[in-house]
Every structure is written in structure tokens, then in C-alpha cells.
Design a protein around this motif. Structure first.
Motif, PDB file in Angstrom:
ATOM      1  N   GLU A 264       0.679  -1.258   0.114  1.00 14.65           N
ATOM      2  CA  GLU A 264      -0.053  -0.075  -0.220  1.00 14.65           C
ATOM      3  C   GLU A 264       0.896   1.161   0.078  1.00 14.65           C
ATOM      4  N   LEU A 267       2.320   1.745  -3.634  1.00 16.05           N
ATOM      5  CA  LEU A 267       1.180   2.217  -4.325  1.00 16.05           C
ATOM      6  C   LEU A 267       1.085   3.650  -4.301  1.00 16.05           C
ATOM      7  N   ASP A 268       1.136   4.065  -2.973  1.00 11.82           N
ATOM      8  CA  ASP A 268       0.853   5.718  -2.841  1.00 11.82           C
ATOM      9  C   ASP A 268       2.096   6.351  -3.468  1.00 11.82           C
ATOM     10  N   LYS A 269       3.193   5.692  -3.347  1.00 10.55           N
ATOM     11  CA  LYS A 269       4.541   6.344  -3.959  1.00 10.55           C
ATOM     12  C   LYS A 269       4.259   6.491  -5.616  1.00 10.55           C
ATOM     13  N   LEU A 270       3.688   5.429  -6.045  1.00 12.07           N
ATOM     14  CA  LEU A 270       3.220   5.404  -7.632  1.00 12.07           C
ATOM     15  C   LEU A 270       2.435   6.346  -7.814  1.00 12.07           C
ATOM     16  N   GLN A 271       1.373   6.540  -7.144  1.00 13.12           N
ATOM     17  CA  GLN A 271       0.466   7.688  -7.394  1.00 13.12           C
ATOM     18  C   GLN A 271       0.920   8.874  -7.402  1.00 13.12           C
ATOM     19  N   GLU A 272       2.060   9.181  -6.603  1.00 11.88           N
ATOM     20  CA  GLU A 272       2.509  10.423  -6.366  1.00 11.88           C
ATOM     21  C   GLU A 272       3.437  10.935  -7.372  1.00 11.88           C
ATOM     22  N   ARG A 274       2.960   9.520 -10.493  1.00 12.71           N
ATOM     23  CA  ARG A 274       2.115   9.710 -11.755  1.00 12.71           C
ATOM     24  C   ARG A 274       1.496  11.059 -11.722  1.00 12.71           C
ATOM     25  N   SER A 275       1.158  11.781 -10.568  1.00 12.41           N
ATOM     26  CA  SER A 275       0.700  12.972 -10.312  1.00 12.41           C
ATOM     27  C   SER A 275       1.796  14.017 -10.814  1.00 12.41           C
ATOM     28  N   GLN A 278       2.255  13.943 -14.740  1.00  9.15           N
ATOM     29  CA  GLN A 278       0.921  14.645 -15.052  1.00  9.15           C
ATOM     30  C   GLN A 278       1.196  16.254 -15.360  1.00  9.15           C
ATOM     31  N   GLU A 309       6.944   0.548 -10.418  1.00  7.82           N
ATOM     32  CA  GLU A 309       5.941  -0.560 -10.935  1.00  7.82           C
ATOM     33  C   GLU A 309       6.947  -1.634 -10.910  1.00  7.82           C
TER      34      GLU A 309
END
Length: 386
Positions: A264, A267-272, A274-275, A278, A309
């Protein structure tokens, strides 16, 4: 054998440390070493050592009053994180003897001595490096930042060349005797009676605790034999091994929970990442006509995402492996309440309160089922190895 042991126990209730510090002069020396003081009048010292009785089923090693301070000493040859609770028993009993129940109903406030608790550790098991403090609040099932009842124990490892040994001759001499016995038993292979007898003779020849050993030779030998009783040692080691195995099993069962939390977090690091990517992409699109700075930022962001990933894929594999191991361990239990509690705790990651509520059990019953489950899994594992 049991009858002989009972006789020894009733006749020789103390260990060598207790015997040594029955002497008020030695107690005062130890006090001075701990407090950098220089008291010389032993009559100022009031011994409060517990001698057992109907309330206390055990006795403490040494305690005394001096200048409205209550000092309680314990010598431990085995790791014991429960010392704060033991001292709580001791100090309660001493205060009960010092202050009668009728005194507690007075309108004026009773002034009581300031208690101090010290454990001298000389065991071979790794526990305290040099000196540390353990607290009663460390033992609370539910951690609390501001405990309403606290008791602090100063633990000093006297196996080490700690400062106090240079300031207290009786304590240094005591450890010299202990180390001689250990060497003779562990290296030379002597039985305990021969080892203790020879150690006493050597100490007398080297001017170590001469008066003490000449006066208490027989008692020292007998209490040492009782202390080193092989049957008790084996029983203690067996219980400790069982407890260690149970703790290791709990950590193994928590493996999936830990792996899930790690996943988890990744996954939070991946979301950051990707943000961030963007945000970089529009800037890159607007600067296609020139400038490579944004292009480099976008390339770096994509590389970090790809690397992240890969980390997540590894975390997923680890989680699958941990889940498989936990499921296999839980499957060793028969279908029923024990297995249900273990599944909810270690596969569904539920808190104890939720498990109790959903199964309509008390919190205490849930923990009893959990403890039985751990023991059952360990027994099944042992049978499978056999």
C-alpha cells in the motif's frame, strides 16, 4: 530429590547476593556507589527486606530506608522484563508494613519515602548493554503516553566493566566469585558443588570476601547448588523456548499484514509519481519548440514510474508468498472458533475489537482463542517435524 530440594529451600531462602547484602555495611557501600555519596553510619540505615509470608509468596533481595529514600535491589541472572511489576508487588508490601491501614484514614497527609528500584543483571543472555531503564508502562497491553501508574527500574549489567564495580568492592568481589564458578562449570566441566567450593577457596586465597566466605561457606555452597539446579534450568529454558517460538510464530503470521502495508505504501508512491508526471506533461507540450529542461523532467518521471512499478510487482509477489504461508499455517487448525479468529486477524487484518464484536465474543475470549490457536499450530508443526 523433591524432599531434599524442599529442605534446602526452607533452610536457605537467600541467594549469594542476598546473603552478601544482609550486611548493613555492604548495603551502605552499594548505596554510596550508586549515589556518589559517603555515608558511614550504618545505624542510619533501616532494613526493609521482605522475608515472605502469607501475602507474599516470594521475597525480594534487599531493601532499606535511608534519609527518607526507599531503595530496593534485585539481582537477576536471567532476562526479566517483568521486574517493574515485581517491584510493584515488593514496594506495596513494604509500604503496607510501614504504614498501617489506620494511618491511611488520617486527615493530615502522610509523607512517604521516595522509592528507587535497581536491578543488577549478571546473566549470560543478551539483554541490557551497560545500563537502561525499564518501566511498568512498557508492560501495558494498551500503550499509553501518560500512564496513571508508573514505576521505573534502573537495570545495570554488572557483567560489563561498569563504573559501579570500581566504586563498590563487595559488588566487584561478588562478580569475581560468580565468574570463577562459571569458568569452572562451563570450561573445566566441574559439577556445581566442586566449582563453588574451589571458587570459594580461590577467593579466600586472593583476599576476596574472606570474612563472608569463612562465615557462610556451607550456606554459599548449598544456595549455589539450588540456584544452579539443572532441572530448574532445563525447565526455564524449555518455557522460554516455547515463548520464543510463539513470538516467532506470531511474527510469521503477521507477514502477510506487513507485506500488505508495504504494498500500500509503494502504491501511494506510484500515485505521487504519476501525479508529478501529469504536471510535467503539459509543460513539455507547451515547450516543444525549444528547451530540453521539461523533456528531461518528463523522461525522469517516466523512468521513476517504471522503476516503481517493478518494486510494486516485487511487493505483490511477496504478498502472495506471505499469504500462502499464512493460509497454510491457519489451515493446520480444525474448523471452528480458533481458526475463525486466526483467519480474521492474520488474513483479513481485522483489529481485536472488531473480531470480538462481529463474532459476539468478549475481548478476553478472543485472546484466549488466539493463544490456543498459536499453541495448536506449534504442536502440529512439532508433530510434522517428528
Amino acid at each position: 530429590m523433591a524432599e531434599k530440594k524442599d529442605n534446602v529451600t526452607s533452610k536457605f531462602k537467600d541467594n549469594v547476593f542476598c546473603m552478601l547484602y544482609r550486611d548493613k555495611k555492604n548495603l551502605l557501600e552499594l548505596y554510596n556507589a550508586l549515589n556518589n555519596s559517603a555515608y558511614t553510619n550504618v545505624d542510619d540505615l533501616q532494613v526493609t527486606t521482605l522475608n515472605g509470608g502469607s501475602y507474599m509468596k516470594y521475597k525480594n533481595d534487599a531493601s532499606f530506608l535511608l534519609c527518607m529514600s526507599l531503595y530496593m535491589f534485585e539481582q537477576q541472572s536471567s532476562k526479566n522484563p517483568n521486574m517493574p511489576l515485581r517491584f510493584l508487588h515488593y514496594v506495596s508490601d513494604v509500604f503496607r508494613e510501614l504504614f498501617s491501614n489506620s494511618m491511611l484514614h488520617r486527615r493530615s497527609m502522610i509523607k512517604i519515602p521516595v522509592p528507587h528500584f535497581v536491578t543488577f543483571y549478571n546473566g549470560l543472555e543478551k539483554w541490557i548493554e551497560d545500563e537502561d531503564e525499564i518501566r511498568l508502562s512498557d508492560m501495558y497491553e494498551i500503550p499509553t503516553d501518560n500512564p496513571e501508574l508508573e514505576l521505573k527500574v534502573r537495570v545495570i549489567n554488572i557483567n560489563k566493566d561498569v563504573h559501579i564495580l570500581n566504586k563498590c568492592k563487595t559488588l566487584r568481589d561478588y562478580m569475581t566469585f560468580v565468574n570463577k564458578v562459571r569458568f569452572k562449570m562451563g570450561v573445566e566441566g566441574d559439577d556445581v558443588r566442586i566449582a563453588v567450593t574451589e571458587a570459594i577457596d580461590e577467593c579466600i586465597d586472593e583476599d576476596i570476601l574472606v570474612d563472608f566466605f569463612e562465615q557462610h561457606r556451607e550456606e554459599v555452597v548449598e544456595v549455589s547448588i539450588y540456584d544452579y539446579d539443572e532441572e530448574d534450568v532445563r525447565r526455564t529454558l524449555f518455557e522460554e523456548a516455547k515463548e520464543m517460538a510463539k513470538e516467532e510464530l506470531k511474527e510469521k503470521l503477521k507477514g502477510a499484514m506487513y507485506a500488505q502495508r508495504t504494498l500500500e505504501g509503494e502504491l501511494d508512491k506510484l500515485q505521487e509519481l504519476r501525479s508529478i508526471a501529469q504536471k510535467v506533461t503539459p509543460a513539455y507540450s507547451q515547450s516543444l519548440g525549444g528547451g530540453s529542461g521539461n523533456a528531461q523532467k518528463l523522461e525522469n518521471s517516466i523512468a521513476k514510474i517504471i522503476e516503481q512499478e517493478k518494486i510494486i510487482a516485487e511487493c505483490c509477489n511477496e504478498l502472495c508468498a506471505q499469504l500462502a504461508e499464512v493460509r497454510a499455517l491457519v489451515a493446520l487448525l480444525p474448523m471452528g472458533p480458533m481458526r475463525l479468529v486466526m483467519q480474521r486477524r492474520y488474513l483479513n487484518y481485522q483489529k481485536w475489537e472488531r473480531i470480538a464484536a462481529e463474532l459476539n465474543y468478549t475481548w478476553q475470549h478472543v485472546h484466549k482463542l488466539h493463544a490456543k490457536g498459536l499453541n495448536s499450530i506449534l504442536e502440529r508443526c512439532d508433530r510434522m517435524r517428528g
